[in-house]
Design an enzyme around this catalytic site. Structure first.
Site, PDB file in Angstrom:
ATOM      1  CE1 TYR A  82      -4.194   2.037   0.491  1.00 44.57           C
ATOM      2  CE2 TYR A  82      -2.848   3.189   1.948  1.00 44.57           C
ATOM      3  CZ  TYR A  82      -3.954   2.878   1.017  1.00 44.57           C
ATOM      4  OH  TYR A  82      -5.052   3.878   1.233  1.00 44.57           O
ATOM      5  CE  LYS A 126      -3.919   4.561  -2.194  1.00 47.59           C
ATOM      6  NZ  LYS A 126      -4.698   5.031  -3.189  1.00 47.59           N
TER       7      LYS A 126
END
Length: 246
Positions: free
Chosen positions: A151, A155
């Site tokens: 993640y 991002k």
């Protein structure tokens, strides 16, 4: 275009929001609609189109063909596309040393490559409309966070993808920005919010002392899409209560 001086409204514009079935995406879609936009809601879940000014569509952002089909469907229904919000995303948690390759690559494929696919599919329509894009990043893309390697990396990629597209597409008068929320009370964070120790530690890192509400994120997205931000491109607005300032 909106009336002179009415820089916060989207009357006459069509906005496409991915991951719009619930959580942050649903709130973004509702906020844009309240400010006059015609909103195309897109999600992986099968949805019935209720008719009326807005529309609902199915998309799998892991597929370039699905992304292209979504854009074509929106233009067929509404005649144009002015605004794109790349909100769809997933998370897989666990230590980097034991995370499976499948979990890691799935998160990158959805969050980062999926955002690229949607931007690429929407580019011709956005160029014609001199439109705007907002990508959903995260504070995890700016700072290292335990047990969310895929993640975090995805991002971080979204934030830099935003800068690169802003640079390339400025000549086409397309603005590209990102929003980076801290923890938001949605289904994606149900597991960690249920851990009292984790939540207390998380809130201790937020100077304003609370989670971000979906409205906080939606209002930032609406600002970046609006004429109020006409000179803003390639930027990430962190909706994080001060997490990234220390």
């Amino acid at each position: 275009m909106t009336a002179p001086g009415d820089v916060n409204r989207f009357d006459g514009r069509v906005a496409l929001v991915t991951g719009a079935a619930r959580g942050i995406g649903a709130r973004i879609a509702a906020t844009l609609a309240a400010r006059g936009a015609v909103v195309a809601h897109a999600d992986l879940a099968d949805v019935d189109d209720p008719g009326g000014p807005h529309s609902r569509h199915r998309v799998d952002i892991r597929s370039a063909r699905s992304c292209a089909g979504l854009v074509a469907g929106v233009i067929d229904r509404h005649g144009r596309l002015d605004l794109l919000v790349n909100n769809a995303g997933v998370v897989r948690r666990g230590p980097a040393a034991t995370m499976t390759e499948e979990d890691f690559t799935t998160v990158l494929d959805v969050n980062l490559t999926g955002t690229f696919r949607m931007c690429q599919a929407a580019y011709p329509a956005l160029r014609a409309a001199r439109g705007a894009v907002v990508n959903l990043g995260s504070t995890n893309g700016q700072i290292a966070v335990l047990n969310t390697v895929g993640y975090c990396v995805s991002k971080a990629g979204v934030l830099h993808l935003t800068r690169v597209l802003a640079l390339e597409w400025a000549r086409d008068a397309i603005r590209v920005n990102a929003v980076g929320p801290t923890i938001v009370p949605t289904d994606m964070t149900t597991d960690v919010r249920g851990d009292a120790a984790y939540l207390a530690e998380k809130l201790a890192t937020i100077p304003l002392g609370r989670m971000a509400h979906p409205d906080d994120v939606a209002n930032a997205v609406a600002y970046l899409l609006s004429d109020a931000a006409a000179m803003v491109t390639g930027q990430t607005v962190f909706v994080d209560g001060g997490v990234t300032i220390h």
